[in-house]
Design a protein around this motif. Sequence first.
Motif, mmCIF file in Angstrom:
data_model
loop_
_atom_site.group_PDB
_atom_site.id
_atom_site.type_symbol
_atom_site.label_atom_id
_atom_site.label_comp_id
_atom_site.label_asym_id
_atom_site.label_seq_id
_atom_site.Cartn_x
_atom_site.Cartn_y
_atom_site.Cartn_z
ATOM 1 N N LYS A 10 0.849 -1.198 0.000
ATOM 2 C CA LYS A 10 0.000 0.000 0.000
ATOM 3 C C LYS A 10 0.882 1.245 0.000
ATOM 4 C CE LYS A 10 -0.458 -0.602 4.955
ATOM 5 N NZ LYS A 10 -1.248 -1.110 6.015
ATOM 6 N N ILE A 12 3.033 4.530 -0.617
ATOM 7 C CA ILE A 12 4.029 4.962 -1.604
ATOM 8 C C ILE A 12 4.656 3.762 -2.320
ATOM 9 C CG2 ILE A 12 6.250 6.168 -1.842
ATOM 10 C CD1 ILE A 12 5.331 7.764 0.780
ATOM 11 N N ALA A 32 6.134 -7.338 1.210
ATOM 12 C CA ALA A 32 5.299 -6.831 2.318
ATOM 13 C C ALA A 32 4.680 -8.034 3.015
ATOM 14 C CB ALA A 32 4.212 -5.887 1.806
ATOM 15 N N ALA A 89 9.654 0.121 3.428
ATOM 16 C CA ALA A 89 8.696 -0.288 4.469
ATOM 17 C C ALA A 89 8.927 0.544 5.722
ATOM 18 C CB ALA A 89 8.844 -1.774 4.796
ATOM 19 N N ILE A 138 14.373 5.137 2.496
ATOM 20 C CA ILE A 138 13.270 6.099 2.674
ATOM 21 C C ILE A 138 13.167 6.473 4.150
ATOM 22 C CG2 ILE A 138 10.808 6.532 2.358
ATOM 23 C CD1 ILE A 138 12.406 6.237 -0.298
ATOM 24 N N SER A 139 13.556 7.697 4.419
ATOM 25 C CA SER A 139 13.479 8.228 5.769
ATOM 26 C C SER A 139 12.366 9.278 5.827
ATOM 27 C CB SER A 139 14.840 8.816 6.156
ATOM 28 O OG SER A 139 14.816 9.304 7.469
ATOM 29 N N GLU A 192 -1.942 5.768 4.874
ATOM 30 C CA GLU A 192 -2.394 5.295 6.206
ATOM 31 C C GLU A 192 -1.435 5.728 7.301
ATOM 32 O OE1 GLU A 192 -3.356 1.123 6.440
ATOM 33 O OE2 GLU A 192 -4.572 1.284 4.616
HETATM 34 N N1 LIG Z 1 3.271 9.068 4.420
HETATM 35 C C1 LIG Z 1 4.066 9.998 4.923
HETATM 36 O O1 LIG Z 1 3.635 11.127 5.206
HETATM 37 C C2 LIG Z 1 5.528 9.707 5.134
HETATM 38 C C3 LIG Z 1 6.346 10.753 5.570
HETATM 39 C C4 LIG Z 1 7.692 10.509 5.781
HETATM 40 C C5 LIG Z 1 8.208 9.251 5.542
HETATM 41 N N2 LIG Z 1 7.383 8.238 5.130
HETATM 42 C C6 LIG Z 1 7.999 6.927 4.901
HETATM 43 O O2 LIG Z 1 7.631 6.448 3.633
HETATM 44 C C7 LIG Z 1 7.611 5.012 3.644
HETATM 45 C C8 LIG Z 1 6.297 4.518 3.070
HETATM 46 O O3 LIG Z 1 5.274 4.985 3.947
HETATM 47 P P1 LIG Z 1 3.718 5.036 3.571
HETATM 48 O O4 LIG Z 1 3.226 6.337 4.050
HETATM 49 O O5 LIG Z 1 3.505 4.605 2.168
HETATM 50 O O6 LIG Z 1 3.198 3.942 4.620
HETATM 51 P P2 LIG Z 1 2.000 2.878 4.584
HETATM 52 O O7 LIG Z 1 0.961 3.277 3.612
HETATM 53 O O8 LIG Z 1 1.646 2.662 6.013
HETATM 54 O O9 LIG Z 1 2.744 1.573 4.016
HETATM 55 C C9 LIG Z 1 3.760 0.972 4.763
HETATM 56 C C10 LIG Z 1 4.253 -0.246 4.014
HETATM 57 O O10 LIG Z 1 5.237 -0.911 4.839
HETATM 58 C C11 LIG Z 1 4.895 -2.281 4.950
HETATM 59 N N3 LIG Z 1 5.290 -2.846 6.237
HETATM 60 C C12 LIG Z 1 5.015 -2.370 7.477
HETATM 61 N N4 LIG Z 1 5.451 -3.218 8.410
HETATM 62 C C13 LIG Z 1 6.031 -4.262 7.751
HETATM 63 C C14 LIG Z 1 6.646 -5.472 8.177
HETATM 64 N N5 LIG Z 1 6.751 -5.791 9.476
HETATM 65 N N6 LIG Z 1 7.134 -6.325 7.233
HETATM 66 C C15 LIG Z 1 7.019 -6.034 5.921
HETATM 67 N N7 LIG Z 1 6.435 -4.892 5.458
HETATM 68 C C16 LIG Z 1 5.941 -4.031 6.373
HETATM 69 C C17 LIG Z 1 3.365 -2.313 4.821
HETATM 70 O O11 LIG Z 1 2.934 -3.563 4.328
HETATM 71 P P3 LIG Z 1 2.167 -4.682 5.174
HETATM 72 O O12 LIG Z 1 1.339 -4.004 6.204
HETATM 73 O O13 LIG Z 1 1.399 -5.435 4.131
HETATM 74 O O14 LIG Z 1 3.283 -5.498 5.735
HETATM 75 C C18 LIG Z 1 3.146 -1.248 3.742
HETATM 76 O O15 LIG Z 1 3.266 -1.815 2.466
HETATM 77 C C19 LIG Z 1 7.833 4.599 5.107
HETATM 78 O O16 LIG Z 1 9.167 4.248 5.312
HETATM 79 C C20 LIG Z 1 7.511 5.864 5.877
HETATM 80 O O17 LIG Z 1 8.178 5.918 7.107
HETATM 81 C C21 LIG Z 1 6.069 8.433 4.917
#
Ligand SMILES: NC(=O)c1ccc[n+]([C@@H]2O[C@H](COP(=O)([O-])OP(=O)(O)OC[C@H]3O[C@@H](n4cnc5c(N)ncnc54)[C@H](OP(=O)(O)O)[C@@H]3O)[C@@H](O)[C@H]2O)c1
Length: 237
Positions: A10, A12, A32, A89, A138-139, A192
Amino acid sequence: MNIVITGTSKGIGFHLAKLFAKDKNNTVVAIARSENLLKELRNDCIRQNLKSKIKIVVFDIEDPNNVKNRLKNEIIKHIDSVDILINNAGFLINKSFVDMDIKEIQKIYNINFISHSVLIQDLIPFLKESKLGHVVNISSMGGYQGSSKFPGLSFYSSSKAALANLTECLAEEFKNNNIKFNCLALGAVNTEMLKTAFPDFNAPLNADEMANFIYDFSINGSKYFNGKIIPVSISTP
Ligand SMILES: NC(=O)c1ccc[n+]([C@@H]2O[C@H](COP(=O)([O-])OP(=O)(O)OC[C@H]3O[C@@H](n4cnc5c(N)ncnc54)[C@H](OP(=O)(O)O)[C@@H]3O)[C@@H](O)[C@H]2O)c1
């Protein structure tokens, strides 16, 4: 190219995997935990290009001991070198510093930092096989020095800072091995995870838009950057 991306069910990572999978010359290993969502990703990729080579790997990266060797073995069932590794992730618990218990702290650090470090270790020989060899970590802006900080996110942000620092260290350690390491400190993106951190905030970017940037950077950024921590943000948070 051979591309490995964690966190592709899901947000990014999902859009990133789809972008790479458009090109039939790419093999994308998409990792994932959620098998059903990964199957949807595979269906989407095949719908957009019948010749798409998207390989899904259902794997929980929470336990670094389980990641060590086992995840690499799953990956090399599909590819024999790695051109781009995107450690995407991520996991966040929004809770005050004093209330976070040790299991929660370990889970955040394991997923955001230790397991990705172990995966990089295991994939070094396969990155060396590539002419491109680009690791993109990705931080978050929360882990970027001098940025705004928010209560409830201490362990998430510091785990992301660790990943950023590791990027600088590895660029130095592998500078003679033709592997480039860069870190993107992302600002807010509607996913999410953002809802967990900032429930009422509407970010200026959606996941597909941020994925577009990361896609271009992963392919072209290693020509211009190595060991860099790059803020990618137009808002606070
Ligand atoms: N969204 C933002 O505003 C934001 C800002 C700064 C940085 N980031 C970074 O961007 C990256 C992507 O974030 P997102 O916002 O797209 O988050 P997201 O929608 O919550 O997706 C997180 C992804 O990580 C996977 N994941 C989580 N725990 C895992 C585990 N134990 N084993 C394997 N996979 C796992 C989830 O897959 P499953 O649940 O299927 O395992 C999911 O595919 C992350 O590193 C986040 O810290 C996001």
